[in-house]
Design an enzyme around this catalytic site. Structure first.
Site, PDB file in Angstrom:
ATOM      1  N   GLU A 290       0.835  -1.215  -0.028  1.00  0.00           N
ATOM      2  CA  GLU A 290      -0.125  -0.006  -0.009  1.00  0.00           C
ATOM      3  C   GLU A 290       0.963   1.303  -0.137  1.00  0.00           C
ATOM      4  O   GLU A 290       1.683   1.272   0.804  1.00  0.00           O
ATOM      5  CB  GLU A 290      -0.957   0.095   1.227  1.00  0.00           C
ATOM      6  CG  GLU A 290      -1.961   0.940   1.250  1.00  0.00           C
ATOM      7  CD  GLU A 290      -2.988   1.246   2.228  1.00  0.00           C
ATOM      8  OE1 GLU A 290      -3.991   0.117   1.770  1.00  0.00           O
ATOM      9  OE2 GLU A 290      -3.104   1.730   3.053  1.00  0.00           O
TER      10      GLU A 290
ATOM     11  N   THR B 158      -4.175   4.717  -1.593  1.00  0.00           N
ATOM     12  CA  THR B 158      -5.155   5.542  -0.807  1.00  0.00           C
ATOM     13  C   THR B 158      -5.670   6.826  -1.525  1.00  0.00           C
ATOM     14  O   THR B 158      -5.262   7.255  -2.517  1.00  0.00           O
ATOM     15  CB  THR B 158      -4.577   5.649   0.604  1.00  0.00           C
ATOM     16  OG1 THR B 158      -3.699   6.676   0.424  1.00  0.00           O
ATOM     17  CG2 THR B 158      -3.860   4.490   1.349  1.00  0.00           C
TER      18      THR B 158
ATOM     19  N   ARG C 174     -15.746   4.124   4.037  1.00  0.00           N
ATOM     20  CA  ARG C 174     -16.535   5.319   4.427  1.00  0.00           C
ATOM     21  C   ARG C 174     -15.502   6.422   4.625  1.00  0.00           C
ATOM     22  O   ARG C 174     -15.657   7.727   4.199  1.00  0.00           O
ATOM     23  CB  ARG C 174     -17.090   5.214   5.884  1.00  0.00           C
ATOM     24  CG  ARG C 174     -17.892   6.193   6.358  1.00  0.00           C
ATOM     25  CD  ARG C 174     -18.288   6.394   7.692  1.00  0.00           C
ATOM     26  NE  ARG C 174     -16.887   6.627   8.515  1.00  0.00           N
ATOM     27  CZ  ARG C 174     -17.001   6.613   9.892  1.00  0.00           C
ATOM     28  NH1 ARG C 174     -18.052   6.346  10.460  1.00  0.00           N
ATOM     29  NH2 ARG C 174     -15.908   6.752  10.638  1.00  0.00           N
TER      30      ARG C 174
ATOM     31  N   GLN D 238       6.170   5.733  15.800  1.00  0.00           N
ATOM     32  CA  GLN D 238       4.891   5.405  15.258  1.00  0.00           C
ATOM     33  C   GLN D 238       3.923   4.750  15.977  1.00  0.00           C
ATOM     34  O   GLN D 238       2.718   4.905  15.554  1.00  0.00           O
ATOM     35  CB  GLN D 238       5.225   4.395  14.005  1.00  0.00           C
ATOM     36  CG  GLN D 238       6.143   4.954  12.835  1.00  0.00           C
ATOM     37  CD  GLN D 238       6.439   3.724  12.012  1.00  0.00           C
ATOM     38  OE1 GLN D 238       7.361   2.932  12.310  1.00  0.00           O
ATOM     39  NE2 GLN D 238       5.587   3.602  10.888  1.00  0.00           N
TER      40      GLN D 238
END
Length: 297
Positions: A17, A48, A106, A213
């Site tokens: 990703e 994304t 969403r 992180q």
């Protein structure tokens, strides 16, 4: 190729990703990162999507560049702060660019949301609404799931009920939010089976290569951080090279355990760092090849 077909064919898939830049002048750098990721031969690359127009066009452009390199792209699409016109334009762009796979989301609620703001101007208030729209447009559609429960869910049972509604709307596969304790995923998979959810589930792995992180990850994913990972972060916090190596090792251990226990999809959140993906792939290349019958097991 439809991702559902890839998942049906592969005994274990590996995907990456990446996210588009917030500023337009960073687009070429991200596209170069995507090209480097393509060279590692993932089964697909996920891109994304920024809410409210921030990176929407870049999502399509990066996904198209991935497809042109003979690698399947999964373009995200969200409902939050997107008008119906913006969503229809994004869908039209995806179709025009030959993108066949979309992850329907969403979207996270904006932290800067004003009192009384309508954050769903499209009228689509749930991912399931978007799933229906995308299926009607002929896409292979993925959905997101949270092994430890969505942060906004009342409890895990209601979270599974909501997920079942999304799957019933037509989701072809699910990708999990990051998790750091594999037992959390195994328990989640059992609950999905009990609820009658049988679509493929791809396990999302976030390599922790920077100790700072961790807090952000907990906030984003509601994830439990095992003592082992906390110890790594504490021990190597002040040594970036050691923390990077330890984080890669931890993610690798997670992936090997998942594959050994029959999980058929691994999704690596690369944070746009091909170096991270490359290190993990070097650690697991013989394992994935043997699992897929490409070399003697």
């Amino acid at each position: 190729m439809d991702i559902s077909a890839i998942l049906a064919k592969r005994k274990v898939s590996v995907s990456f990703e990446i996210f588009p830049p917030k500023k337009q002048d960073g687009l070429e750098s991200v596209k170069q990162s995507a090209t480097e990721l393509v060279s590692l031969h993932p089964d697909f690359i996920s891109i994304t999507f920024g809410a409210g127009g921030t990176t929407q066009g870049n999502t399509a452009e990066i996904a198209a560049s991935v497809e042109k390199q003979d690698t399947t792209a999964l373009a995200h699409l969200t409902c939050v702060r997107s008008t119906r016109t913006q969503m229809e334009d994004a869908i039209a762009s995806y179709k025009a660019m030959g993108i066949k796979n979309v992850l329907a989301l969403r979207g996270d609620m904006p932290r800067d949301m004003a009192e009384g703001e309508n954050v769903f101007p499209s009228g689509l208030t749930h991912a399931s609404d978007l799933v229906t729209l995308l299926k009607n447009e002929g896409f292979c559609v993925g959905g997101a799931c949270y092994p430890e429960g969505h942060p906004e869910s009342r409890n895990r049972d209601s979270d599974i009920e909501n997920l079942k509604h999304k799957v019933d709307a037509g989701v072809d596969f699910l990708t999990t939010q990051m998790f750091f304790d594999n037992d959390m995923l195994y328990s989640f998979l059992y609950r999905l089976q009990a609820a009658g959810i049988h679509v493929p589930v791809i396990a999302g792995i976030m390599p922790v290569t920077n100790a700072s992180q961790v807090n952000r990850m907990v906030d984003l994913s509601n994830a439990y951080i095992p003592r082992k990972l906390l110890s790594l972060c504490d021990k190597f916090r002040d040594s970036p090279e050691a923390m990077w190596q330890a984080g890669i090792a931890y993610a690798t251990d997670q992936i090997i355990d998942l594959i050994s226990n029959g999980v058929r999809g691994i999704h690596i959140y690369t944070m746009n760092k091909p170096k991270v993906a490359r290190a993990i792939m070097q650690n697991i290349d013989s394992i994935t090849a043997a699992t897929n019958g490409l070399i003697g097991a």
